[in-house]
Every structure is written in C-alpha cells, then in structure tokens.
Write a protein that holds these residues in place. Structure first.
Motif, PDB file in Angstrom:
ATOM      1  N   VAL A  58       0.841  -1.203   0.000  1.00 55.24           N
ATOM      2  CA  VAL A  58       0.000   0.000   0.000  1.00 55.24           C
ATOM      3  C   VAL A  58       0.876   1.253   0.000  1.00 55.24           C
ATOM      4  O   VAL A  58       0.621   2.211  -0.752  1.00 55.24           O
ATOM      5  N   GLY A  59       1.916   1.257   0.814  1.00 55.34           N
ATOM      6  CA  GLY A  59       2.808   2.418   0.855  1.00 55.34           C
ATOM      7  C   GLY A  59       3.486   2.671  -0.470  1.00 55.34           C
ATOM      8  O   GLY A  59       3.600   3.826  -0.922  1.00 55.34           O
ATOM      9  N   GLY A  60       3.959   1.611  -1.130  1.00 58.01           N
ATOM     10  CA  GLY A  60       4.572   1.771  -2.445  1.00 58.01           C
ATOM     11  C   GLY A  60       3.584   2.292  -3.473  1.00 58.01           C
ATOM     12  O   GLY A  60       3.927   3.122  -4.328  1.00 58.01           O
ATOM     13  N   ALA A  61       2.324   1.801  -3.391  1.00 63.93           N
ATOM     14  CA  ALA A  61       1.286   2.262  -4.324  1.00 63.93           C
ATOM     15  C   ALA A  61       0.982   3.742  -4.107  1.00 63.93           C
ATOM     16  O   ALA A  61       0.796   4.498  -5.079  1.00 63.93           O
ATOM     17  N   VAL A  62       0.946   4.178  -2.860  1.00 64.90           N
ATOM     18  CA  VAL A  62       0.712   5.598  -2.568  1.00 64.90           C
ATOM     19  C   VAL A  62       1.848   6.447  -3.132  1.00 64.90           C
ATOM     20  O   VAL A  62       1.620   7.528  -3.691  1.00 64.90           O
ATOM     21  N   PRO A 112      -3.220   5.050 -10.534  1.00 65.74           N
ATOM     22  CA  PRO A 112      -4.271   4.582  -9.620  1.00 65.74           C
ATOM     23  C   PRO A 112      -3.685   3.612  -8.599  1.00 65.74           C
ATOM     24  O   PRO A 112      -2.774   2.833  -8.906  1.00 65.74           O
ATOM     25  N   LEU A 113      -4.196   3.658  -7.386  1.00 68.46           N
ATOM     26  CA  LEU A 113      -3.611   2.864  -6.307  1.00 68.46           C
ATOM     27  C   LEU A 113      -3.579   1.359  -6.602  1.00 68.46           C
ATOM     28  O   LEU A 113      -2.553   0.710  -6.354  1.00 68.46           O
ATOM     29  N   PRO A 114      -4.663   0.749  -7.127  1.00 65.42           N
ATOM     30  CA  PRO A 114      -4.581  -0.695  -7.412  1.00 65.42           C
ATOM     31  C   PRO A 114      -3.493  -1.020  -8.436  1.00 65.42           C
ATOM     32  O   PRO A 114      -2.767  -2.011  -8.287  1.00 65.42           O
ATOM     33  N   LEU A 115      -3.376  -0.189  -9.473  1.00 65.84           N
ATOM     34  CA  LEU A 115      -2.330  -0.406 -10.472  1.00 65.84           C
ATOM     35  C   LEU A 115      -0.949  -0.226  -9.854  1.00 65.84           C
ATOM     36  O   LEU A 115      -0.012  -0.979 -10.145  1.00 65.84           O
ATOM     37  N   GLY A 116      -0.819   0.771  -8.986  1.00 65.98           N
ATOM     38  CA  GLY A 116       0.452   0.986  -8.309  1.00 65.98           C
ATOM     39  C   GLY A 116       0.851  -0.215  -7.465  1.00 65.98           C
ATOM     40  O   GLY A 116       2.029  -0.585  -7.416  1.00 65.98           O
ATOM     41  N   ALA A 117      -0.143  -0.848  -6.814  1.00 70.37           N
ATOM     42  CA  ALA A 117       0.151  -2.042  -6.016  1.00 70.37           C
ATOM     43  C   ALA A 117       0.678  -3.169  -6.891  1.00 70.37           C
ATOM     44  O   ALA A 117       1.613  -3.889  -6.512  1.00 70.37           O
ATOM     45  N   VAL A 118       0.109  -3.321  -8.084  1.00 76.40           N
ATOM     46  CA  VAL A 118       0.573  -4.355  -9.010  1.00 76.40           C
ATOM     47  C   VAL A 118       2.005  -4.063  -9.467  1.00 76.40           C
ATOM     48  O   VAL A 118       2.844  -4.972  -9.549  1.00 76.40           O
ATOM     49  N   VAL A 119       2.301  -2.800  -9.743  1.00 73.55           N
ATOM     50  CA  VAL A 119       3.659  -2.416 -10.156  1.00 73.55           C
ATOM     51  C   VAL A 119       4.656  -2.707  -9.038  1.00 73.55           C
ATOM     52  O   VAL A 119       5.738  -3.255  -9.276  1.00 73.55           O
ATOM     53  N   GLY A 142       5.318  -6.328  -8.925  1.00 70.51           N
ATOM     54  CA  GLY A 142       6.170  -6.786 -10.021  1.00 70.51           C
ATOM     55  C   GLY A 142       7.640  -6.463  -9.790  1.00 70.51           C
ATOM     56  O   GLY A 142       8.524  -7.302 -10.029  1.00 70.51           O
ATOM     57  N   ILE A 143       7.922  -5.248  -9.308  1.00 71.18           N
ATOM     58  CA  ILE A 143       9.323  -4.878  -9.045  1.00 71.18           C
ATOM     59  C   ILE A 143       9.894  -5.704  -7.903  1.00 71.18           C
ATOM     60  O   ILE A 143      11.059  -6.111  -7.928  1.00 71.18           O
ATOM     61  N   SER A 144       9.069  -5.968  -6.892  1.00 73.84           N
ATOM     62  CA  SER A 144       9.562  -6.775  -5.771  1.00 73.84           C
ATOM     63  C   SER A 144       9.888  -8.192  -6.225  1.00 73.84           C
ATOM     64  O   SER A 144      10.789  -8.837  -5.671  1.00 73.84           O
ATOM     65  N   MET A 145       9.179  -8.695  -7.228  1.00 73.99           N
ATOM     66  CA  MET A 145       9.512 -10.010  -7.776  1.00 73.99           C
ATOM     67  C   MET A 145      10.918 -10.017  -8.368  1.00 73.99           C
ATOM     68  O   MET A 145      11.671 -10.986  -8.215  1.00 73.99           O
ATOM     69  N   ALA A 146      11.261  -8.929  -9.044  1.00 76.82           N
ATOM     70  CA  ALA A 146      12.605  -8.839  -9.620  1.00 76.82           C
ATOM     71  C   ALA A 146      13.660  -8.833  -8.514  1.00 76.82           C
ATOM     72  O   ALA A 146      14.719  -9.456  -8.641  1.00 76.82           O
TER      73      ALA A 146
END
Length: 431
Positions: free
Chosen positions: A123-127, A136-143, A146-150
């Motif tokens: 949530v903090g990263g999405a904000v 948008p916050l939901p899209l930011g959460a997905v991003v 994805g980066i954390s997976m890397a």
C-alpha cells in the motif's frame, strides 16, 4: 573443518577476515544481514504512524521511538546471534520444539503478522507511485509487486550479497528522502527534549504508541534475521565451526546490528520531527497524501518529490524483505517451501483488493502496525527463552543483564498492548 572467519560464500570462498584484506575491510565484508532486516523498520507503516504522531501530537511521542529502537537493537542482535551459533533460524528451532497442533497455530498467527506487514508495504509503495506519477492505487500495487519479484529473483543463498547491496542502496535513498526536509525545517530543540520524557495524552496517543511500536519492532524482521545470518555465515550448518570463528562473527554481527538500527532509528525519529516541525496544526495531514501535500507546500516541491521517492524505495525494499520473511516462517514451522514468486502473487492480492474497494490507505497502514504490535510477544518470548538456553547456546548464552533487559522489553510491549485492548474494547479509543 569449516573456518567461517576464513571462508565466506559471499566472497567466493575467499577470506573476509584474513589474507590481503585489512581488518576494517574484513569487518565491512561481514556487514549486511542487519541492514536487510533494518528495512522492516523504515517501511511505509512507519511513515504513516510517525507522521500521524508528529502532526497530531508534536514531539510528545519521541520517547516511544527511542525506547522501541533500543528494544529493536536488543532483539535483532539476539536473533542474529541465534542463527550464527545454532546454524538454524528461529522458526526452525520453534518447529523442532512445538507439537504439531501448537506449531500450526503458531504459524497461523505468524502468517497474519506477515500478511499485515506485506499489506502495509505494498500500500505504501502504491501511494508513492500515485504521488509521483498519478498511478491509480490498485495499479500501483501491481507495479510494486512486479518490481519486488525482480528483487526476490536476486535473493538466494548463493546470491545473498548482491541482494544485500541493493537493499542497502534503497536504505540510503530512504534516509535521504525522509530526512531532507529537516535541513529546511529543523525541529525545536526544547520540544525534542520534552518529547524524551515518557507520557501519554489520552487514549489516542496509546493507540499511536502501539502502532509506532508495532512499526518499529517488527516480528517478521526478528524471524528473518536469524535466517539471513544463518545463510550468510553458516551455509553448511552441519559442519563443525571453531568457537573463535563464531566469536568473531558474533562481534561483527553486533556492529552490523548497531549500525543498521542506528540508521533506521534516525530515519524514524526524523520523520516524526519533520511532521512535528512542519505539519503541526495543518489541516488534512491525517493521511500520507495530505502530509505530502503539506510538506510540498511548506518546504517546496523538490522536498515533496524527494519524500515520495523515499516512500517508494521504502515500499519496494520492505515488501521484498517481508515476502522473504514469510517464506522463512512457513519453511521453518511447517517444513513447506513454496517458490517466493508464487508467495509474492498470493500475498499481493489482499492489498490490491483493499485499494480497489476504496479503503483509506493511511488508515490501513496504521491498523496494520497495530496488528504487528500484537505479534511481538509471540516472537520475543521464544527468542528470550532460546537465547537463554545454555544447552542450545553454549558459551554464547545471554548473560544476566541481557536477560533482564529482554524480560523488561517483553513486559513493556505486553503492557502497552493490554492498554490498547482496554481502550479499544471499552470504546475509549478514537474519542
């Protein structure tokens, strides 16, 4: 016989202590696990709790962060020492000692704590992405996921050092991002000194103190630090290690913990001081977005951008460490190991759903830290018992002063949580 002080897997089998390297470079070569664990202490949950405390109550709760950071240094050192001396993680040791039913129940509460942690970090990263790019916050959460997976793809027992260096780089960005504003709006020295005197101002400050404690003394960081130290210094845990080598590693770990938690403590206190000096009395600062807008308006847009970048780095780094911690907990307690990528996907769903339905992200962050505060005794009590066990720790067993400090820490945390329960269920909190 494996001389760990002479053979480090992160250095390709070369000695970080002897050989051509001097003693200072050798010590630097052993640092790292505590800096990874310390990321948990500067995650977005800390941002929400510390900004809220500073904006609403000024310097009143500075003492909470000081006490929490002292406790954090104590328990992270114990966790790392446990992993080095025994060659096993805290969840592994608990899994060996608990009966099947108790082991599964313990895992459930630990997973709830890990889930609350991951929620706050995503949530903090999405904000942060919303503040920087308007995503948008939901899209930011997905991003963020994805980066954390890397980042997680980099983490393995054979590649831990590169992962540590990346996390340490993100910690540097976090430090600059959250402290830059203090150079423009320095805190009031008398206010800071008054904030070092313990005290509350009604039930709302107790709720915030519990949130700050849960955000500073992180249960999942205690679990994972033992595994990080084990994997870094004891990759072959079944081979004999001479005591002098273990002593050298324990000394290096002590400095590792002190340095890493000093940075994290300065960042946390700096956030509260920035909010107290900049956001006090300003309307709309009860959210990260409002606090960011107020910081930008008071200190300039450049400081606002730097702050948002620090928040983004905090979310990316902490969610990667949190996911790794969850895997460590499951593997140690249940003897089940699932791919970190799969775990990342599963733990990402709650945060995306929460943001998609419009739940207030700042309030979600604060509540997640309260959940964490209730998980602290479940990890502190076993840690104190295990590190006080002479059959397990041998000559590295906790001495009496450390045992007393540990017991006092546990009692302090439990007292604060009981007070929070009382205020919450009597309806006093939030009035």
């Amino acid at each position: 016989m494996l001389h760990l002080a002479e053979q480090d897997p992160a250095a390709g089998g070369r000695s970080p202590v002897r050989g051509r390297k001097g003693p200072r470079r050798a010590l630097l070569g052993l640092l790292g696990p505590a800096f990874v664990a310390a990321i948990a202490y500067v995650d977005p949950g800390n941002v929400a709790a510390n900004l809220t405390a500073g904006a609403q109550f000024g310097y009143l709760l500075v003492w909470v962060l000081v006490v929490a950071n002292v406790v954090a240094v104590l328990v992270q050192y114990q966790s790392a020492k446990l992993g080095i001396v025994t060659g096993r993680s805290l969840p592994e040791l608990l899994g060996e000692r608990l009966r099947p039913g108790w082991r599964r129940a313990f895992w459930v509460q630990a997973e709830i704590v890990a889930a609350a942690t991951d929620l706050a970090e995503v949530v903090g990263g999405a904000v942060a992405l919303y503040l920087l790019f308007g995503l948008p916050l939901p899209l930011g959460a997905v991003v963020v996921g994805g980066i954390s997976m890397a980042l997680l793809a980099m983490q393995s027992r054979n590649r831990q050092r590169p992962f540590e260096l990346v996390i340490m780089g993100l910690l540097a960005i976090i430090t600059v991002g959250f402290l830059a504003g203090l150079f423009i709006s320095p805190p009031d020295p008398s206010g800071v000194l008054s904030g070092l005197i313990p005290g509350f101002r009604g039930p709302d400050t107790v709720l915030l103190a519990a949130s700050m404690l849960g955000a500073t003394v992180m249960p999942h960081a205690i679990y994972v630090h033992s595994a990080l130290s084990r994997d870094r210094h004891r990759p072959d845990r079944h081979r004999h290690v001479p005591q002098h080598a273990v002593e050298r590693l324990v000394r290096a770990t002590r400095w590792d913990v002190i340095a890493a938690l000093a940075v994290a403590g300065i960042v946390n206190i700096g956030m509260l001081l920035l909010a107290a000096s900049t956001l006090g009395g300003v309307e709309g600062t009860d959210s990260i977005e409002g606090a960011h807008a107020a910081i930008s308006a008071s200190l300039g847009p450049v400081v606002g951008v730097v702050f948002a970048v620090g928040l983004l780095a905090s979310g990316l780094a902490s969610t990667s460490v949190g996911c790794y911690a969850g895997g460590t907990i499951m593997e140690g307690l249940l003897k089940i190991r699932i791919p970190l990528m799969l775990r990342r996907l599963l733990t990402l769903v709650p945060a995306v759903v929460l943001l998609a339905v419009g739940f207030d992200p700042t309030w979600a962050l604060v509540l997640s830290q309260v959940v964490l505060s209730f998980g602290i005794p479940f990890v502190l009590v076993p840690l104190v018992v295990l590190t006080s066990s002479t059959p397990l720790m041998g000559g590295f067993v906790d001495r009496l002063p450390l045992r007393i400090a540990s017991v006092v820490s546990v009692l302090l945390v439990m007292a604060l949580n009981l007070a929070l329960l009382w205020f919450t269920f009597t309806g006093a909190a939030g009035r």
